[in-house]
Design a protein around this motif. Sequence first.
Motif, PDB file in Angstrom:
ATOM      1  N   GLY A   1       0.052   4.419  -3.222  1.00 50.15           N
ATOM      2  CA  GLY A   1      -0.482   3.459  -2.284  1.00 50.15           C
ATOM      3  C   GLY A   1       0.135   2.089  -2.454  1.00 50.15           C
ATOM      4  O   GLY A   1       1.120   1.916  -3.175  1.00 50.15           O
ATOM      5  N   LEU A   9      -4.871  -2.784   9.032  1.00 49.82           N
ATOM      6  CA  LEU A   9      -4.876  -1.324   9.167  1.00 49.82           C
ATOM      7  C   LEU A   9      -5.062  -1.004  10.636  1.00 49.82           C
ATOM      8  O   LEU A   9      -5.965  -1.517  11.275  1.00 49.82           O
ATOM      9  CB  LEU A   9      -6.001  -0.710   8.322  1.00 49.82           C
ATOM     10  CG  LEU A   9      -6.169   0.805   8.323  1.00 49.82           C
ATOM     11  CD1 LEU A   9      -6.781   1.262   7.002  1.00 49.82           C
ATOM     12  CD2 LEU A   9      -7.035   1.284   9.483  1.00 49.82           C
ATOM     13  N   LYS A  17      -2.422   9.029  13.181  1.00 48.43           N
ATOM     14  CA  LYS A  17      -1.767   8.326  12.076  1.00 48.43           C
ATOM     15  C   LYS A  17      -2.384   6.941  11.895  1.00 48.43           C
ATOM     16  O   LYS A  17      -3.069   6.424  12.778  1.00 48.43           O
ATOM     17  CB  LYS A  17      -0.258   8.206  12.323  1.00 48.43           C
ATOM     18  CG  LYS A  17       0.471   9.545  12.400  1.00 48.43           C
ATOM     19  CD  LYS A  17       1.957   9.337  12.672  1.00 48.43           C
ATOM     20  CE  LYS A  17       2.671  10.667  12.763  1.00 48.43           C
ATOM     21  NZ  LYS A  17       2.210  11.460  13.922  1.00 48.43           N
ATOM     22  N   THR A  20      -0.582   0.681   7.679  1.00 48.75           N
ATOM     23  CA  THR A  20      -1.184  -0.402   6.912  1.00 48.75           C
ATOM     24  C   THR A  20      -0.125  -1.431   6.562  1.00 48.75           C
ATOM     25  O   THR A  20       1.044  -1.099   6.372  1.00 48.75           O
ATOM     26  CB  THR A  20      -1.824   0.119   5.608  1.00 48.75           C
ATOM     27  OG1 THR A  20      -0.844   0.851   4.851  1.00 48.75           O
ATOM     28  CG2 THR A  20      -3.009   1.023   5.905  1.00 48.75           C
ATOM     29  N   TRP A  30       0.520   6.644   7.282  1.00 47.50           N
ATOM     30  CA  TRP A  30      -0.322   7.677   6.690  1.00 47.50           C
ATOM     31  C   TRP A  30      -0.808   8.623   7.782  1.00 47.50           C
ATOM     32  O   TRP A  30      -0.851   8.262   8.952  1.00 47.50           O
ATOM     33  CB  TRP A  30      -1.566   7.049   6.033  1.00 47.50           C
ATOM     34  CG  TRP A  30      -1.321   5.838   5.186  1.00 47.50           C
ATOM     35  CD1 TRP A  30      -1.048   4.568   5.620  1.00 47.50           C
ATOM     36  CD2 TRP A  30      -1.314   5.773   3.756  1.00 47.50           C
ATOM     37  NE1 TRP A  30      -0.895   3.707   4.556  1.00 47.50           N
ATOM     38  CE2 TRP A  30      -1.052   4.425   3.390  1.00 47.50           C
ATOM     39  CE3 TRP A  30      -1.534   6.722   2.744  1.00 47.50           C
ATOM     40  CZ2 TRP A  30      -0.991   4.003   2.066  1.00 47.50           C
ATOM     41  CZ3 TRP A  30      -1.471   6.309   1.417  1.00 47.50           C
ATOM     42  CH2 TRP A  30      -1.197   4.961   1.085  1.00 47.50           C
ATOM     43  N   SER A  32      -4.070  10.512   9.435  1.00 51.33           N
ATOM     44  CA  SER A  32      -5.409   9.964   9.631  1.00 51.33           C
ATOM     45  C   SER A  32      -6.368  10.341   8.508  1.00 51.33           C
ATOM     46  O   SER A  32      -7.411   9.700   8.344  1.00 51.33           O
ATOM     47  CB  SER A  32      -5.984  10.436  10.974  1.00 51.33           C
ATOM     48  OG  SER A  32      -6.035  11.847  11.021  1.00 51.33           O
ATOM     49  N   ASP A  33      -6.016  11.381   7.712  1.00 48.65           N
ATOM     50  CA  ASP A  33      -6.871  11.732   6.583  1.00 48.65           C
ATOM     51  C   ASP A  33      -6.349  11.185   5.257  1.00 48.65           C
ATOM     52  O   ASP A  33      -6.783  11.604   4.176  1.00 48.65           O
ATOM     53  CB  ASP A  33      -7.061  13.251   6.482  1.00 48.65           C
ATOM     54  CG  ASP A  33      -5.741  14.007   6.392  1.00 48.65           C
ATOM     55  OD1 ASP A  33      -4.676  13.351   6.388  1.00 48.65           O
ATOM     56  OD2 ASP A  33      -5.774  15.252   6.322  1.00 48.65           O
ATOM     57  N   GLY A  34      -5.391  10.226   5.337  1.00 49.94           N
ATOM     58  CA  GLY A  34      -4.993   9.471   4.153  1.00 49.94           C
ATOM     59  C   GLY A  34      -3.793   9.979   3.382  1.00 49.94           C
ATOM     60  O   GLY A  34      -3.508   9.468   2.286  1.00 49.94           O
ATOM     61  N   LYS A  35      -3.028  10.924   3.920  1.00 52.63           N
ATOM     62  CA  LYS A  35      -1.841  11.397   3.215  1.00 52.63           C
ATOM     63  C   LYS A  35      -0.658  10.485   3.524  1.00 52.63           C
ATOM     64  O   LYS A  35      -0.375  10.210   4.687  1.00 52.63           O
ATOM     65  CB  LYS A  35      -1.514  12.832   3.624  1.00 52.63           C
ATOM     66  CG  LYS A  35      -2.580  13.843   3.229  1.00 52.63           C
ATOM     67  CD  LYS A  35      -2.219  15.244   3.710  1.00 52.63           C
ATOM     68  CE  LYS A  35      -3.316  16.242   3.335  1.00 52.63           C
ATOM     69  NZ  LYS A  35      -3.007  17.607   3.838  1.00 52.63           N
ATOM     70  N   PRO A  36       0.052  10.000   2.472  1.00 55.52           N
ATOM     71  CA  PRO A  36       1.178   9.078   2.720  1.00 55.52           C
ATOM     72  C   PRO A  36       2.353   9.787   3.382  1.00 55.52           C
ATOM     73  O   PRO A  36       2.673  10.931   3.053  1.00 55.52           O
ATOM     74  CB  PRO A  36       1.540   8.598   1.311  1.00 55.52           C
ATOM     75  CG  PRO A  36       1.049   9.671   0.393  1.00 55.52           C
ATOM     76  CD  PRO A  36      -0.174  10.252   1.040  1.00 55.52           C
TER      77      PRO A  36
END
Length: 361
Positions: A1, A9, A17, A20, A30, A32-36
């Motif tokens: 991160g 954000l 997507k 940030t 990312w 939408s569920d937070g995977k880079p």
Amino acid sequence: GHEKWLSSLRFSPDGSKIVTASQDNTARLWTSDGKPLVTFSGHADWVSDAIFHPDGQHVQTWSKDGTTRVWTLDGREVATRPAPGGDTDRAHLTRDGRRIVLRSRDSAPTVWSIEGELLATLGTHHSYTVAVSHDGTKVFASGNGGDASVYSIFPDTASLVSGVQPRIGRCFGIDKRRELLIAAAPPSWCPAGPDRKTREREAQQLSSAASQLAVQNLIRQAKAKLDNKQAWEKLEDVVINGADQGRLEEALKEVQEALVVAPSSPIYLDTRAHILLALGRSDEAEADFNRVLAAGLDAAATFWGVGRIADVRGDAARAIKYYEKATTEASGSFNDPFQDYARRMSRDGLVRLRAAASKSP
């Protein structure tokens, strides 16, 4: 991160997507569920904001290094230019991708063309909050003192629509129709005094009411967007696929509902213009197309629609002018299947009209 504080954000237009921006001089993409997915690196100072372009395929960043950069979603930098407006704190791109509204910490909000031309300065002082309406025609700006204004930026000029100053003994304001939140200050911003508790209670009540109004406004805007989308899909089905003409009346009702929410939206007006044209109501269609063109929307289908009306009326010169615009000058990609159809029909129209002109004595 990120290695330092986040500064913004934003979700992509389709919600799949997130981008940030951070004080670590980078922006990141990312799921939408937070995977880079991707890191956008290259700025020499912290990135104050990052936004998606309306096409969802590009990200634009603003940095304290005085530049703004455009990136593809795979992290490739495709443009770098001096940031218009100087020290940008927040950026808002209108849905047509043609104008940017910028907020900075030490000056009034400004409106710029995508090419970097200053179009308007909104007011004379710094605004604490800036927001752009869903249809891209109005800007809301509020100051720390509780004052707020709504500006029209349609098509490329700015004018004050409404404003409110805090009443004596209050530190907030809301428009009289109770349809649009104008300003709501937290109780801690209210000046001290013997009736501070009363002001705090009133501010809390207004804050609750304002939240409800904001949610209602978002729901209305989302419903309008859905109505327009469904209307456009019916139009495509009739014009491109040869579906039952009766669907056009249903489409007209849907886009009329959208225009109740955003009567000046060039996108919704464009949809109605094409439906009216398909129904044979060319005079009404032309009036809507003229408003769309005045707003600066330059989709191929809009130019084709104007050209088609001129063609039917026998005005070959005007028809050729707008058919040419549809094939060579249109930018952006709104509702792709119909735009492709409009370009194809414009090319056919040009061939036919030029052939007729060559045969005339």
